[in-house]
Design an enzyme around this catalytic site. Structure first.
Site, PDB file in Angstrom:
ATOM      1  N   ALA A 155       1.591   1.239   5.285  1.00 19.59           N
ATOM      2  CA  ALA A 155       0.981  -0.067   5.516  1.00 19.59           C
ATOM      3  C   ALA A 155       0.138  -0.648   4.382  1.00 19.59           C
ATOM      4  O   ALA A 155      -0.121  -1.844   4.369  1.00 19.59           O
ATOM      5  CB  ALA A 155       0.144  -0.018   6.787  1.00 19.59           C
ATOM      6  N   ALA A 156      -0.354   0.172   3.443  1.00 18.90           N
ATOM      7  CA  ALA A 156      -1.286  -0.372   2.435  1.00 18.90           C
ATOM      8  C   ALA A 156      -0.537  -1.192   1.371  1.00 18.90           C
ATOM      9  O   ALA A 156       0.584  -0.835   1.016  1.00 18.90           O
ATOM     10  CB  ALA A 156      -2.029   0.771   1.747  1.00 18.90           C
TER      11      ALA A 156
ATOM     12  N   CYS B  94      11.318  -3.528  -1.560  1.00 23.65           N
ATOM     13  CA  CYS B  94      11.317  -4.632  -2.529  1.00 23.65           C
ATOM     14  C   CYS B  94      12.191  -4.235  -3.702  1.00 23.65           C
ATOM     15  O   CYS B  94      11.821  -4.390  -4.854  1.00 23.65           O
ATOM     16  CB  CYS B  94       9.897  -4.991  -2.955  1.00 23.65           C
TER      17      CYS B  94
ATOM     18  N   LYS C 101       1.976  -6.694   5.441  1.00 31.09           N
ATOM     19  CA  LYS C 101       2.769  -6.834   6.676  1.00 31.09           C
ATOM     20  C   LYS C 101       1.924  -6.528   7.903  1.00 31.09           C
ATOM     21  O   LYS C 101       2.111  -7.134   8.957  1.00 31.09           O
ATOM     22  CB  LYS C 101       4.011  -5.945   6.607  1.00 31.09           C
TER      23      LYS C 101
ATOM     24  N   ARG D 153      -5.588   4.299  -0.828  1.00 36.77           N
ATOM     25  CA  ARG D 153      -4.929   3.035  -0.470  1.00 36.77           C
ATOM     26  C   ARG D 153      -5.239   2.662   0.985  1.00 36.77           C
ATOM     27  O   ARG D 153      -5.337   1.488   1.327  1.00 36.77           O
ATOM     28  CB  ARG D 153      -3.416   3.141  -0.698  1.00 36.77           C
TER      29      ARG D 153
ATOM     30  N   GLY E 224      -1.569  -3.884   3.143  1.00 34.75           N
ATOM     31  CA  GLY E 224      -1.755  -4.517   4.444  1.00 34.75           C
ATOM     32  C   GLY E 224      -1.103  -5.881   4.615  1.00 34.75           C
ATOM     33  O   GLY E 224      -1.369  -6.572   5.598  1.00 34.75           O
TER      34      GLY E 224
ATOM     35  N   GLU F  11      -1.367   4.700   6.452  1.00 38.16           N
ATOM     36  CA  GLU F  11      -1.084   4.796   5.015  1.00 38.16           C
ATOM     37  C   GLU F  11      -1.369   6.223   4.589  1.00 38.16           C
ATOM     38  O   GLU F  11      -2.486   6.716   4.761  1.00 38.16           O
ATOM     39  CB  GLU F  11      -1.953   3.796   4.245  1.00 38.16           C
TER      40      GLU F  11
HETATM   41  N1  SAM Z   1       3.532  -2.540   3.706  1.00 38.10           N
HETATM   42  C1  SAM Z   1       2.648  -2.737   2.569  1.00 38.10           C
HETATM   43  C2  SAM Z   1       2.270  -4.188   2.489  1.00 38.10           C
HETATM   44  O1  SAM Z   1       2.992  -5.041   3.001  1.00 38.10           O
HETATM   45  O2  SAM Z   1       1.202  -4.496   1.935  1.00 38.10           O
HETATM   46  C3  SAM Z   1       3.274  -2.236   1.291  1.00 38.10           C
HETATM   47  C4  SAM Z   1       3.713  -0.807   1.383  1.00 38.10           C
HETATM   48  S1  SAM Z   1       4.291  -0.106  -0.116  1.00 38.10           S
HETATM   49  C5  SAM Z   1       5.829  -0.871  -0.346  1.00 38.10           C
HETATM   50  C6  SAM Z   1       4.737   1.511   0.377  1.00 38.10           C
HETATM   51  C7  SAM Z   1       3.614   2.403   0.761  1.00 38.10           C
HETATM   52  O3  SAM Z   1       4.153   3.677   1.122  1.00 38.10           O
HETATM   53  C8  SAM Z   1       2.585   2.665  -0.324  1.00 38.10           C
HETATM   54  O4  SAM Z   1       1.305   2.280   0.086  1.00 38.10           O
HETATM   55  C9  SAM Z   1       2.640   4.187  -0.541  1.00 38.10           C
HETATM   56  O5  SAM Z   1       1.381   4.779  -0.781  1.00 38.10           O
HETATM   57  C10 SAM Z   1       3.246   4.693   0.739  1.00 38.10           C
HETATM   58  N2  SAM Z   1       3.984   5.983   0.557  1.00 38.10           N
HETATM   59  C11 SAM Z   1       4.266   6.632  -0.583  1.00 38.10           C
HETATM   60  N3  SAM Z   1       4.902   7.787  -0.331  1.00 38.10           N
HETATM   61  C12 SAM Z   1       5.022   7.876   0.992  1.00 38.10           C
HETATM   62  C13 SAM Z   1       5.564   8.848   1.863  1.00 38.10           C
HETATM   63  N4  SAM Z   1       6.158   9.953   1.406  1.00 38.10           N
HETATM   64  N5  SAM Z   1       5.471   8.621   3.183  1.00 38.10           N
HETATM   65  C14 SAM Z   1       4.895   7.512   3.661  1.00 38.10           C
HETATM   66  N6  SAM Z   1       4.367   6.552   2.881  1.00 38.10           N
HETATM   67  C15 SAM Z   1       4.431   6.730   1.565  1.00 38.10           C
END
Ligand code: SAM
Length: 429
Positions: free
Chosen positions: A110-111, A231, A115, A138, A113, A133
């Protein structure tokens, strides 16, 4: 901008005659958008008062608009949580969530945030939202954004997806996996994404997403939805990832899939797929264990009666360190995950004095009896940590830019002392 050769080769193969248009899109500056926080102001009202020029609407939602502003995050309205700065194509994920965001929602990655706050605005305080998250640093930023936007029905947690899968089997009506990805759609916005890109990294990301999706699938209730997004443009992380998932999970079916490229949409690009779990059970959880502290609650009630015209109601939990939260109705127990916040932080009770939290102003400050309404210039001074003069009774007050709360203040003989947390202060204007 020097794009990786192998990336360009792959895109050329993928896009064929559309490739020159795709490549040309990198000549233009990145698109910027804001999403009005309808928990605090209607889209129409914000558009009427907008502090900088707004562009066209992004899609059908009047709350989503393009902006040309260099620093939309530096405006007092931003500090008041009236809008979230978001990449325009990322808003399309929220658009897909709109049809299925009722009840219990989990945002697994989620980080910071974007979405989470979009879905929370759609939920309009109904149901419960668990924003997770895995990276704790984060998660703190996520928690701050949830606070700024005044979201009352959300818990912010930090756990690995497999932990949540084990704790929440068949529980959520909607699970969003906005997966960590190779970020091909980020090249314009974050140039350091370019040297990190490689075909090996695409494969690594795809393998990690596969694991996250398998964990996420376990948490979806019978008839519930799973929304996946990235993305990036790589099929391994997008279409093929979904194809593979459906083979491994025959109980799910595809509802809709969207791929946005920068030459087909005024944004940097995104992929999203909405899946439905056809049937199966929906399990219950024990409610969030509320820790009662009669003295602390009494102190809050005394504060709230004086401070609010209509105090917020609900179950109050008091943590061992004295921090108190108003727990959203229907929130389940969240054991196994590090909890950063649940519902709205009310304040802190040290056994003697109750001190209201910043979050209380951000979620319910609009209901305060004593409000200091500042101009936009006055608000900037408050945001820099300055005191303000006010013709108010002594006591706690909500400090606002116009009528929108920015934080707490305490009036003593015509001077409002600044209680904005130091970490949230505006450094430059
Ligand atoms: N949903 C967020 C937003 O809209 O602001 C953006 C999310 S970003 C694309 C992906 C997130 O997945 C990052 O914050 C990252 O720290 C986390 N992440 C990284 N490795 C992960 C894992 N193995 N399992 C779950 N989350 C992970």
């Amino acid at each position: 901008m020097k794009l990786p050769e192998a990336f360009l080769r792959r895109m050329k193969e993928r896009l064929g005659e559309d490739f020159p248009a795709f490549l040309a899109s990198y000549e233009a500056p990145p698109h910027k958008g804001i999403r009005v926080n309808t928990l605090k102001i209607s889209a129409e009202e914000f558009i009427r008062r907008a502090p900088f020029p707004l562009g066209e609407r992004i899609g059908d939602d009047p709350a989503c608009v393009y902006v040309g502003e260099e620093k939309p995050g530096a405006d007092p309205y931003h500090f008041a949580g009236l809008y979230y700065v978001q990449e325009p194509s990322a808003m399309k994920v929220g658009e897909l969530a709109a049809a299925c965001n009722k009840g219990r929602v989990l945002d697994l990655c989620a980080a910071p945030g974007g979405k989470t706050t979009h879905i929370a605005a759609q939920m309009a305080g109904e149901g419960i939202l668990v924003a997770n998250e895995v990276n704790y640093t984060r998660a703190k930023i996520l928690s701050q954004n949830v606070e700024r936007m005044g979201i009352a029905n959300c818990a912010v947690v930090s756990a690995k997806p497999d932990t949540l899968a084990a704790r929440f089997p068949s529980y959520f009506d909607l699970v969003l996996v906005d997966a960590p990805c190779s970020g091909e759609g980020m090249f314009k916005k974050e140039e350091n994404a370019i040297p990190e890109w490689s075909e090996e990294n695409v494969a690594r990301c795809a393998a990690r997403q596969r694991g996250i999706l398998d964990d996420a699938a376990q948490t979806v209730a019978g008839g519930g939805r799973l929304l996946y997004s990235t993305c990036t443009f790589a099929e391994e992380e997008d279409e093929w990832q979904i194809e593979d998932f459906l083979k491994r999970h025959p109980g799910f079916s595809l509802v809709e899939m969207r791929k946005l490229y920068p030459h087909t949409f005024r944004g940097e690009g995104h992929f999203c797929a909405l899946l439905q779990r056809e049937n199966g059970e929906t399990l219950r959880k024990k409610p969030f264990p509320v820790q009662k502290n009669t003295q602390a609650e009494r102190a809050f009630c005394a504060f709230a009666e004086d401070f609010f015209s209509a105090p917020p109601a609900g179950e109050i939990t008091t943590l061992a360190d004295g921090r108190m939260y108003l727990v959203p109705a229907g929130m389940p127990e969240l054991t196994g995950a590090s909890l950063l916040r649940v519902g709205v932080e009310l304040g802190e009770w040290d056994g003697r004095v109750f001190r209201p939290a910043h979050a209380l102003a951000m979620a319910y400050g609009g209901r305060a009896r004593r409000k200091l309404s500042l101009s936009r210039e006055g608000a900037k001074k408050y945001l820099r940590g300055e005191t303000a003069e006010a013709d108010l009774e002594n006591g706690w007050c909500a400090v606002c830019v116009e009528e929108f709360p920015l934080g707490m203040g305490k009036c003593v003989d015509g001077v409002v002392k600044n209680h904005l947390p130091k970490g949230l202060r505006m450094i430059k204007t």
